[in-house]
Design a protein around this motif. Structure first.
Motif, PDB file in Angstrom:
ATOM      1  N   UNK A  33       6.593 -39.281  13.645  1.00 41.57           N
ATOM      2  CA  UNK A  33       6.401 -38.024  12.915  1.00 41.57           C
ATOM      3  C   UNK A  33       5.766 -38.191  11.541  1.00 41.57           C
ATOM      4  N   UNK A  34       5.752 -39.407  10.990  1.00 47.11           N
ATOM      5  CA  UNK A  34       5.147 -39.615   9.687  1.00 47.11           C
ATOM      6  C   UNK A  34       6.166 -39.818   8.591  1.00 47.11           C
ATOM      7  N   UNK A  35       5.775 -39.493   7.373  1.00 43.18           N
ATOM      8  CA  UNK A  35       6.583 -39.798   6.191  1.00 43.18           C
ATOM      9  C   UNK A  35       7.670 -38.780   5.905  1.00 43.18           C
ATOM     10  N   UNK A  36       7.662 -37.659   6.603  1.00 43.45           N
ATOM     11  CA  UNK A  36       8.654 -36.604   6.402  1.00 43.45           C
ATOM     12  C   UNK A  36       9.213 -36.213   7.763  1.00 43.45           C
ATOM     13  N   UNK A  37      10.521 -36.337   7.929  1.00 43.27           N
ATOM     14  CA  UNK A  37      11.148 -36.053   9.220  1.00 43.27           C
ATOM     15  C   UNK A  37      12.434 -35.265   8.987  1.00 43.27           C
ATOM     16  N   UNK A  38      12.625 -34.237   9.798  1.00 46.97           N
ATOM     17  CA  UNK A  38      13.860 -33.459   9.749  1.00 46.97           C
ATOM     18  C   UNK A  38      14.641 -33.709  11.029  1.00 46.97           C
ATOM     19  N   UNK A  39      15.866 -34.229  10.866  1.00 44.14           N
ATOM     20  CA  UNK A  39      16.754 -34.443  12.001  1.00 44.14           C
ATOM     21  C   UNK A  39      17.795 -33.331  12.010  1.00 44.14           C
ATOM     22  N   UNK A  40      17.809 -32.542  13.071  1.00 43.80           N
ATOM     23  CA  UNK A  40      18.849 -31.536  13.240  1.00 43.80           C
ATOM     24  C   UNK A  40      19.840 -32.071  14.263  1.00 43.80           C
ATOM     25  N   UNK A  41      21.056 -32.400  13.804  1.00 47.73           N
ATOM     26  CA  UNK A  41      22.063 -33.010  14.672  1.00 47.73           C
ATOM     27  C   UNK A  41      23.333 -32.183  14.616  1.00 47.73           C
ATOM     28  N   UNK A  42      23.381 -31.155  15.464  1.00 50.50           N
ATOM     29  CA  UNK A  42      24.544 -30.295  15.473  1.00 50.50           C
ATOM     30  C   UNK A  42      24.692 -29.589  14.134  1.00 50.50           C
ATOM     31  N   UNK A  43      25.875 -29.664  13.519  1.00 51.63           N
ATOM     32  CA  UNK A  43      26.080 -28.987  12.231  1.00 51.63           C
ATOM     33  C   UNK A  43      25.425 -29.710  11.051  1.00 51.63           C
ATOM     34  N   UNK A  44      24.908 -30.895  11.292  1.00 52.09           N
ATOM     35  CA  UNK A  44      24.343 -31.699  10.209  1.00 52.09           C
ATOM     36  C   UNK A  44      22.818 -31.764  10.334  1.00 52.09           C
ATOM     37  N   UNK A  45      22.128 -31.578   9.200  1.00 49.05           N
ATOM     38  CA  UNK A  45      20.675 -31.742   9.144  1.00 49.05           C
ATOM     39  C   UNK A  45      20.356 -32.806   8.104  1.00 49.05           C
ATOM     40  N   UNK A  46      19.525 -33.746   8.506  1.00 46.94           N
ATOM     41  CA  UNK A  46      19.134 -34.848   7.617  1.00 46.94           C
ATOM     42  C   UNK A  46      17.641 -34.788   7.370  1.00 46.94           C
ATOM     43  N   UNK A  47      17.251 -34.870   6.104  1.00 49.71           N
ATOM     44  CA  UNK A  47      15.849 -34.892   5.711  1.00 49.71           C
ATOM     45  C   UNK A  47      15.491 -36.328   5.314  1.00 49.71           C
ATOM     46  N   UNK A  48      14.621 -36.929   6.094  1.00 50.38           N
ATOM     47  CA  UNK A  48      14.225 -38.331   5.893  1.00 50.38           C
ATOM     48  C   UNK A  48      12.848 -38.363   5.256  1.00 50.38           C
ATOM     49  N   UNK A  49      12.764 -39.008   4.096  1.00 49.55           N
ATOM     50  CA  UNK A  49      11.497 -39.120   3.361  1.00 49.55           C
ATOM     51  C   UNK A  49      11.122 -40.593   3.236  1.00 49.55           C
ATOM     52  N   UNK A 100      11.617 -45.428  14.326  1.00 50.55           N
ATOM     53  CA  UNK A 100      10.935 -44.696  15.397  1.00 50.55           C
ATOM     54  C   UNK A 100      10.493 -43.319  14.917  1.00 50.55           C
ATOM     55  N   UNK A 101      11.334 -42.668  14.127  1.00 52.10           N
ATOM     56  CA  UNK A 101      10.976 -41.343  13.619  1.00 52.10           C
ATOM     57  C   UNK A 101       9.764 -41.429  12.693  1.00 52.10           C
ATOM     58  N   UNK A 102       9.730 -42.442  11.820  1.00 51.13           N
ATOM     59  CA  UNK A 102       8.582 -42.598  10.919  1.00 51.13           C
ATOM     60  C   UNK A 102       7.300 -42.860  11.707  1.00 51.13           C
ATOM     61  N   UNK A 103       7.401 -43.680  12.745  1.00 48.92           N
ATOM     62  CA  UNK A 103       6.223 -43.978  13.563  1.00 48.92           C
ATOM     63  C   UNK A 103       5.718 -42.743  14.308  1.00 48.92           C
TER      64      UNK A 103
END
Length: 465
Positions: A54-70, A49-52
């Protein structure tokens, strides 16, 4: 659609949808509760869903954790191959996996990993893999006997695939009968559930807390370690051995370790890693293949016809792989749609740049074969089952890193050739005799654990082909 020499020709700018933006696209901070629910309940939907959106680069900020999805093949090449030394296993799974697998091949890093890879790799050389074809064929014959006795009945084919791959693993790499260790399936399932729980909770609930979940995990871990002791003990009073199987190699390596505790930890970690990774990925691939074939009878019929024409009624051997191109295409397309290794989490050791986006040191980065394999810029009709994509005369995939079912770079799966041998020969042997009607109340749900399993099994009715 085969892979070919146009490996590095991307059909578009990988940052087309985010060109010129210096900030990362992604869900807003107030979306965190929903993201965490998805991370627990449907990790594939979270990424897809995130790729659809936001595209090919997505930043998830989840509380103290941040995930960079490529999610572009160029990104995968950078993280997994070009700058692989900067990326270690990550996303909280490193520690969770280490609780299960210890410091084995899948979890170790640096010189420890390189030493383990050098030690294990000879057991997976092509000439040795070719010698395993007889074991695979024998296990396939036993499977067809079991299925023949169940003709007309409903069986859990995922359970059958797990039993088969455990049998092959024991007889090829470990030179052991694993049938008395059938409890391992449940123990590994419990252990994987704990790993996912720790990932979602960001490790906020330590194992010493008296939770029922934690008690189940500790019991499962004891069962797994007891299984390793049984396997090691079955080799006799000492670890010295002249065998060439992987278990013998590991025992000889352990024999050089003077410290008894270190010797046991090293053996345990490598054997547990082989027990889990050596059977589950192939079992997952075969299970998804049978489901897809049950929904595409024309493909099942073509595979049956090929198996009958090539194998007749004889036992297959290694040389038959070249004569089973359509069966191989079915396995390859299954791994495209349902790659057993659905996610490749990494952590950046030093600051870096991916696709023009700055990555801070210590950042969690995710590359997902599942979403790459369904990327619309590289796969026409990406959600459709089309084995013909991998035909020898089909157009080559536009980018080599758009298809990475075994990972890529230095840490590409060491057992990929054995996995393909096993999946292809077993699929041909079974398709020669049977067809399957899916008998579940609803389509199976992919369960993204350490591998991409079918949740709650695969009920099918067995029919003669």
């Amino acid at each position: 659609m085969r892979t070919g020499n146009r490996a590095d020709q991307a059909p578009r700018d990988p940052d087309r949808r985010t060109s010129g933006r210096r900030t990362f696209p992604g869900p807003p901070p107030w979306a965190t509760p929903g993201l965490l629910r998805k991370l627990w309940g449907d990790r594939l939907a979270l990424l897809s869903d995130a790729a659809n959106e936001y595209g090919d680069v997505v930043r998830f900020a989840m509380g103290p954790k941040t995930l960079y999805f490529f999610n572009h093949p160029d990104h995968a090449r950078h993280v997994l191959a070009d700058n692989a030394a900067n990326y270690h296993k990550g996303l909280g799974l490193a520690e969770a996996r280490r609780r299960i697998l210890g410091d084995g091949l899948l979890t170790s890093e640096g010189e420890t990993w390189r030493g383990q890879r050098r030690l294990i790799s000879p057991a997976f050389r092509r000439e040795r893999i070719a010698g395993f074809a007889g074991v695979v064929a024998d296990a396939g014959a036993q499977l067809t006997e079991r299925l023949d006795a169940q003709t007309g009945n409903v069986v859990d084919l995922a359970e059958e695939m797990t039993a088969l791959t455990m049998d092959v693993l024991g007889r090829t790499l470990l030179d052991a009968d694993l049938s008395p260790l059938s409890f391992l399936g449940t123990a590994f399932e419990t252990a994987q559930e704990q790993a996912m729980f720790e990932m979602v909770t960001l490790g906020a609930l330590p194992l010493w807390l008296p939770l029922r979940r934690h008690r189940r995990f500790r019991a499962a871990k004891r069962q797994i370690e007891d299984a390793v002791r049984t396997l090691v003990g079955s080799r006799g009073p000492g670890p010295g051995t002249d065998g060439s199987d992987l278990m013998s190699v590991l025992l000889r390596a352990a024999d050089s370790e003077q410290d008894a505790d270190a010797r046991w930890r090293g053996l345990r970690d490598q054997i547990v890693t082989m027990l889990l990774a050596g059977h589950e990925t192939t079992a997952s691939t075969l299970s998804w293949a049978w489901y897809l074939l049950s929904r595409h009878p024309e493909a099942a019929e073509r595979m049956h016809a090929e198996a009958v024409a090539v194998l007749g009624d004889r036992t297959p051997g290694y040389a038959d792989l070249a004569g089973l191109p359509y069966t191989t295409m079915v396995i390859q397309e299954t791994m495209r749609l349902y790659p057993a290794v659905w996610g490749l989490p990494r952590v950046a050791l030093a600051a870096d740049e991916i696709g023009g986006y700055p990555i801070p040191a210590g950042a969690d980065v995710m590359i997902s074969p599942y979403t790459l394999h369904r990327h619309r810029d590289f796969w026409p009709e990406p959600d459709r089952f089309r084995p013909e994509r991998f035909a020898a005369d089909a157009p080559a995939v536009a980018h080599r890193y758009a298809y990475i079912p075994f990972g890529a770079g230095p840490r590409v799966c060491v057992g990929s050739h054995l996995g393909m041998l096993e999946a292809t020969l077993v699929a041909a042997m079974v398709a020669r005799r049977f067809r399957f009607e899916f008998a579940g109340p609803a389509d199976p749900v992919p369960e993204a654990m350490l591998s991409l399993r079918i949740r709650d099994g695969l009920p099918v009715r067995v029919r003669p082909a």
